[in-house]
Enzyme design. Structure first.
Site, PDB file in Angstrom:
ATOM      1  N   ASP A  64      48.866  36.306  43.878  1.00  0.00           N
ATOM      2  CA  ASP A  64      48.064  37.429  43.369  1.00  0.00           C
ATOM      3  C   ASP A  64      47.607  38.296  44.542  1.00  0.00           C
ATOM      4  OD1 ASP A  64      46.087  39.124  42.297  1.00  0.00           O
ATOM      5  OD2 ASP A  64      45.563  37.651  40.765  1.00  0.00           O
ATOM      6  N   HIS A  80      49.240  40.108  39.966  1.00  0.00           N
ATOM      7  CA  HIS A  80      47.938  40.228  39.306  1.00  0.00           C
ATOM      8  C   HIS A  80      48.142  40.792  37.908  1.00  0.00           C
ATOM      9  CE1 HIS A  80      43.584  40.596  39.045  1.00  0.00           C
ATOM     10  NE2 HIS A  80      43.744  41.804  38.565  1.00  0.00           N
TER      11      HIS A  80
END
Length: 468
Positions: A360, A391
């Protein structure tokens, strides 16, 4: 003169091009301010592999692996075993051909920058709150696919409450989740905060990062409209702070049956203070400035708008908007005492699945930003950690939806089956306890004693009696 929407689309497109150029060189991982290093965590923050000792390597000790290199981190319980069996059977986690946009930055940018596709039918409702403010509820009513499946045995569709990110942008993944849920028999509704996504700001008050007061009123209204339907909730990215704050404050009195957070920001204060990689920081900051610029005149009596629109970071923007107010200024510490999403996490009494990725680029490496002690000690919190996904991306080959959507709905299905089985077992236990108690009462009734001198004729003789 172009509209705000067109101008914002042009700015986001230009930002995407800049991001693609800037992120070609890999940026080293950042350490969140105040976050402690977990035992056994490696110092190199830029690894990606879970099994290779990367940022998610410390989660693999003593945990059952899942298809696709994912791992479930949680406290052992009957519900955890049920969820583990459901995830092992999930086709969404099966490793398949990786798409050309499998990189974390491309997955993230495609999620935030690409426009929402056409075809969805939304019915908007405006809900007036106790302080005369307005929030919006977008009910996803179509298109309805043939062969729509019900989510429970009674055929009554469950309500799925979707909370977008805190910046107010409705992403294509949020709408894709709603359409998939509608196909699976849910009744999806999207919650929009004050001033977000076309909801008018009728009072000079915005919703702080983790203040669930507006969400409470919205859920109460949804419960009033659908009193018998189960209610599930899903949040995206930074919007998870709102959902977790609600679950913590309401505790066992929450109307929610189950919740899921996709790429949640859990250590929010450290996240603001550490800052994001500059393309994401500038992009999210630009989006908020453009969205609030239409209310600049109305906000002049509340905040210093000149300083607000000259903010150079998300922290400065948040601090100016909610801490340095003209009527009731507070400190940065006080603000997070009231808005930290994990401030009442021990009171939460609803199962929560957090779907996170080890690569992420917005939240950072998991060994710095994920409170693993929460998942190891709290039986209501489950962490599904994957190797890839960016993300809020988790994209697959077209036209398949994001695998996080499939897993989330399968998780809700597993919860429904688990609770139904528990209720059935409790019913059997109650009936068995009632039967045994009846037998015990029958066995303890006083018996008629017969003297040895009594004859059989006296025992079995029937004498008439009269009553007046």
């Amino acid at each position: 003169m172009p509209s705000w929407g067109a101008a914002l689309a042009l700015l986001l497109a230009a930002f995407a091009l800049l991001c693609l150029l800037a992120l070609r060189l890999r940026r080293p991982g950042r350490r969140a301010v105040g976050a402690r290093t977990l035992p056994g965590a490696r110092r190199e923050d830029h690894g990606e592999e879970v099994d290779g000792g990367g940022p998610a390597g410390q989660f693999s000790d003593g945990r059952e692996p899942l298809p696709g290199g994912c791992r479930l981190i949680c406290k052992p319980s009957a519900l955890a075993q049920c969820l583990l069996r459901a995830l092992r059977r999930s086709a969404a986690l099966e490793p398949g051909p990786r798409p050309w946009l499998s990189g974390p930055h491309l997955q993230t940018l495609c999620h935030f920058v690409l426009p929402v596709g056409p075809g969805s039918e939304l019915a908007r409702e405006y809900l007036q709150l106790a302080d005369d403010g307005l929030v919006a509820l977008d009910w996803v009513v179509g298109p309805v696919a043939r062969g729509r499946r019900a989510t429970n045995a009674g055929g009554l569709p469950a309500v799925l409450l979707v909370i977008p990110n805190a910046w107010g942008r409705l992403t294509r993944n949020v709408l894709g989740l709603c359409l998939l849920a509608l196909e699976r028999g849910y009744y999806p509704v999207i919650f929009h905060r004050r001033g977000h996504h076309g909801c008018p700001l009728v009072s000079p008050r915005l919703q702080p990062f983790g203040d669930p007061s507006d969400l409470k009123e919205a859920i109460t209204y949804i419960r009033f409209r659908h009193p018998a339907a189960p209610l599930f909730a899903v949040s995206e990215g930074s919007g998870s702070a709102l959902l977790l704050s609600y679950l913590g404050e309401c505790g066992s009195s929450s109307y929610v049956t189950g919740a899921a957070c996709i790429s949640p920001v859990l250590r929010c204060r450290e996240w603001f203070e550490a800052g994001l990689p500059w393309p994401y920081e500038r992009g999210f900051l630009l989006h908020q400035k453009v969205a609030l610029s239409r209310y600049a005149t109305a906000l002049e009596d509340t905040v210093d708008t000149r300083k607000l629109f000259r903010s150079r970071s998300l922290r400065e923007f948040e601090e100016t908007l909610f801490c340095h107010t003209k009527s009731f200024p507070i400190s940065w510490d006080t603000y997070w005492d009231h808005n930290d999403p994990l401030r009442d996490v021990d009171e939460a009494a609803v199962p929560v699945l957090c779907v996170c990725s080890a690569d992420d680029p917005v939240c950072g490496p998991p060994n710095h930003v994920l409170p693993t002690e929460l998942f190891h000690s709290n039986p209501y919190f489950f962490l599904l950690l994957s190797r890839h996904g960016g993300h809020c991306g988790f994209l697959r080959q077209e036209p398949l939806p994001a695998w996080s959507h499939e897993v989330t709905l399968e998780y809700f299905r597993a919860l429904t089956d688990f609770f139904r089985t528990e209720e059935r077992m409790k019913g059997l236990s109650r009936r068995r306890a009632s039967f045994l108690a009846g037998r015990r009462r029958w066995a303890t009734l006083p018996k008629r004693e017969v003297s040895p001198s009594s004859s059989l004729e006296e025992i079995f003789s029937w004498k008439r009696s009269y009553t007046r």
